[in-house]
Design an enzyme around this catalytic site. Sequence first.
Site, PDB file in Angstrom:
ATOM      1  N   GLN A 668      10.812  10.221 -24.568  1.00 26.00           N
ATOM      2  CA  GLN A 668       9.456  10.713 -24.354  1.00 26.00           C
ATOM      3  C   GLN A 668       8.875  11.331 -25.616  1.00 26.00           C
ATOM      4  OE1 GLN A 668       7.503  10.264 -21.387  1.00 26.00           O
ATOM      5  NE2 GLN A 668       9.199   8.813 -21.458  1.00 26.00           N
ATOM      6  N   GLU A 737       6.325  15.632 -15.563  1.00 22.84           N
ATOM      7  CA  GLU A 737       5.985  14.234 -15.285  1.00 22.84           C
ATOM      8  C   GLU A 737       7.257  13.469 -14.911  1.00 22.84           C
ATOM      9  OE1 GLU A 737       3.948  10.421 -17.617  1.00 22.84           O
ATOM     10  OE2 GLU A 737       4.801  12.090 -18.750  1.00 22.84           O
ATOM     11  N   ASP A 771       9.916   3.504 -16.498  1.00 25.14           N
ATOM     12  CA  ASP A 771       8.774   3.170 -17.347  1.00 25.14           C
ATOM     13  C   ASP A 771       8.471   1.679 -17.323  1.00 25.14           C
ATOM     14  OD1 ASP A 771       7.746   5.510 -18.244  1.00 25.14           O
ATOM     15  OD2 ASP A 771       8.497   5.354 -20.291  1.00 25.14           O
ATOM     16  N   HIS A 830     -26.865  19.163  17.355  1.00 29.96           N
ATOM     17  CA  HIS A 830     -25.531  18.641  17.650  1.00 29.96           C
ATOM     18  C   HIS A 830     -25.251  18.717  19.154  1.00 29.96           C
ATOM     19  CE1 HIS A 830     -24.926  18.885  13.350  1.00 29.96           C
ATOM     20  NE2 HIS A 830     -23.721  18.346  13.451  1.00 29.96           N
TER      21      HIS A 830
END
Length: 843
Positions: A668, A737, A771, A830
């Site tokens: 990463q 992440e 990935d 209503h």
Amino acid sequence: MSVFLPLLENADSALVDALARIGPVIVPSLAQVAVSETCRRYILFDHDSSFNLDEIVAFLDEGAERVIVPVAWAKEIIGTLPAERLLLLLDVANVSAVTDKIREGVSGVLIKTPALDLDLISSVTRYFSESSSVYVLPTAPEQPSQSTIRKILGAKSVLVLPTSQLTLGASTKDQINVGEAFLSPITSDRPDGLFATVVSSYLHGGKSLGLVYSSVESIKESIITGKGVYQSRKHGLWRKGETSGSTQDVVYIHLDCDSDSLEFSVIQHGSGFCHLNRPSCFGGLSGLSALETTLQSRLSSAPEGSYTMRLFNDPTLLRSKIMEEADELCQAESKEEVAFEAADLFYFALTRCVAAGVSIVDIERSLDRKAKKVTRRPGNAKPQFTPKPAPQPVPAPAPSGASTDFIRMRTYDLSTVSSAERNQLLRRPVLKSDEMISKVKPIVDDVRIRGDAALLELTAKFDQAKLTSPIMHAPFPEDTMQIDDKVRQAIDQAYANIRKFHEAQTQNSTLKVETMPGVVCSRFARPVARVGLYVPGGTAVLPSTALMLGIPAQVAGCKEIVIATPPKPDGSVSPEVMYVAKLVGASTVLKAGGGQAVAAMAYGTQTVPKVDKIFGPGNQWVTAAKMLVQNDTDALVSIDMPAGPSEVLVIADNTCNSAFVAADLLSQAEHGVDSQVVLVAVNLSQAELSAIEKAVDEQAKALTRVDIVRQSVAKSLIVKASSVEEAVQFSNDYAPEHLILHLREANAAVSLVENAGSVFVGPYSPESCGDYASGTNHTLPTNGYARQFSGVNTLSFQKHITSQEVTVDGLKVLGPVVATLADCEGLDAHANAVRIRLRHISS
């Protein structure tokens, strides 16, 4: 001192922007009020706020000028935070209860008082030192007026006016015009009643652009519109640039100490301020401002082969020159040598900044923010810059990738860090979104207004690709998809795995529930019709992202798929991305990147189809543009999530393979210099940690992207934890992440995970598999958003519609319930819609 101090309530953005131009504003800590990055903020913690020192520190660290706190908190705060950043909030009746220690520990006070008793206010002012600021907030509604503001100023205090009492329109008995309030104390000794006004450049260190005159009318218009408006002694009201195009955006308007002249701090557009088409009536720019202007010009127009263009095009050369000049500055001895070497360093450093789109003003803002921080780091040099015990000769700058500096992460221990320090560990080293949004907004607006013309110009500027058309429509030419057979087979296998996993997520059946006899509620899914998929292309080509976004869009049944990706300088798109575009059934490929691509998909252009939802990761420009357009009702577009730079958190115990852990961290770290990687070490010995650090250093130096890794790893963390539970709790607070578990009982730890984009379980589940090809999606929430968002999935490309069907018998039972609730809320129509049917049934 301010003329008056606004208290922001539910004010519209135009009013807030106008107030930010003339001084600081008070923002309640619990309020959701958006202010510009240039706005000076006082944060108000009222008596309804709960005491949280970390929260107060965070506001100050994020740039608040001051915080206003209840006197009951004084004991906990005074002596801990700088006096000049603290104001007390107290009722006028409690002033005498303020001790000398408290008075000396703050820079002023905000007093709530039922009425504006000037004698009482004056006595309060005398009770505090002359250097203290005293602000007065009447608790009883009082008609705001220029006279009241002047009286309070005369008592050496400042009136606090809630925004409910301020208006951009004409003053009324309940509201005062913002411009009139600001002009309350201003005086003129001129027969024509005008005020001398110095105009200075906000972007160039306050450089004087010229001397003009202002009137009450021109000042009010400038405050309200944010444009430079002055008073010509010959021609009346003068809106700068109205005919020449050299307009001004007003950043600040200041009164001088005698309230008889002003300074306008502006951003000058066009050829310049002077009628001779020069930046200033007092001559041209000099020093750093002149250098910055020259470099910005060279970035867009320098001839190929020039030295400056070489620096822009060769980051390795530029990095080496910065390191070389920094070293020569450190070795310089005489005053002349230091100045000479510093000038060289400034040149190369500013070249680096201009290449990254960073201006001197951005640097100054960063300096100002750092000066406002109350949380301080030790400031020690990093190990690679710490002198060895025995002096060593200074080596020549090493070629890119060949440096022998140890590539090391920073290490902390959860058992010894304070609460505030732990919170700092959870923060990402990225720019604030509001700052990036203000930078990307001109790009988005340009594409929204000018369409393809702006898109082509911006693509030429940012991607160095001169195109005749920004798009390609399907079917795509075969010559755009020529890829190696081995790569094609890998893409095909990844496509099959990802499609299989995402097809299993579809919800095509209709959910039906009979909530009571005769009342059936349903929910059914429909695809989002038109989607835009952003595939990054900057420092790495990512066909994998095209797969991750295109496959769920295809599976969900989206009718139109637009893929946006930055082109190469020759105008082409990566053939791997083009091949994936064909596989997923994309209808259009947009050859553009950054904020301009997002804007084109959000609003549509002459050739780019408008989409309903935008997906995909990207740099901070892309993320800021996505956040900007989703809040614009003219765009009518949503986004997947505010995705930012890549990140991974690895939890490892003593069963881990140090080489595996290092490889996962680096996978990463290589995405970009703003990526962050975190290792949470569970009871690892120093020898075990050293083995991982050594593996990180050795593997990093073998990578082609070592220069990127060197920077991202230096900002990344090793956090020591005493147990798996403590490690996972830190991870849940961080909300990474990617979360990788190198643990003895990795499967068991999954049940503890509450916040993560995607989890990789065990030593043989590298993040790389997710990935590319395992089947899960790699477009995941970053920057802590895993607390609120899921990663992209098939349901992201679908919307769910509910329906209900009520029979006659069902309405007989349900109708009275609905009517009763409608009556309770006072909504007669209503209730009537039900009762009219019930009467029809009974008749």
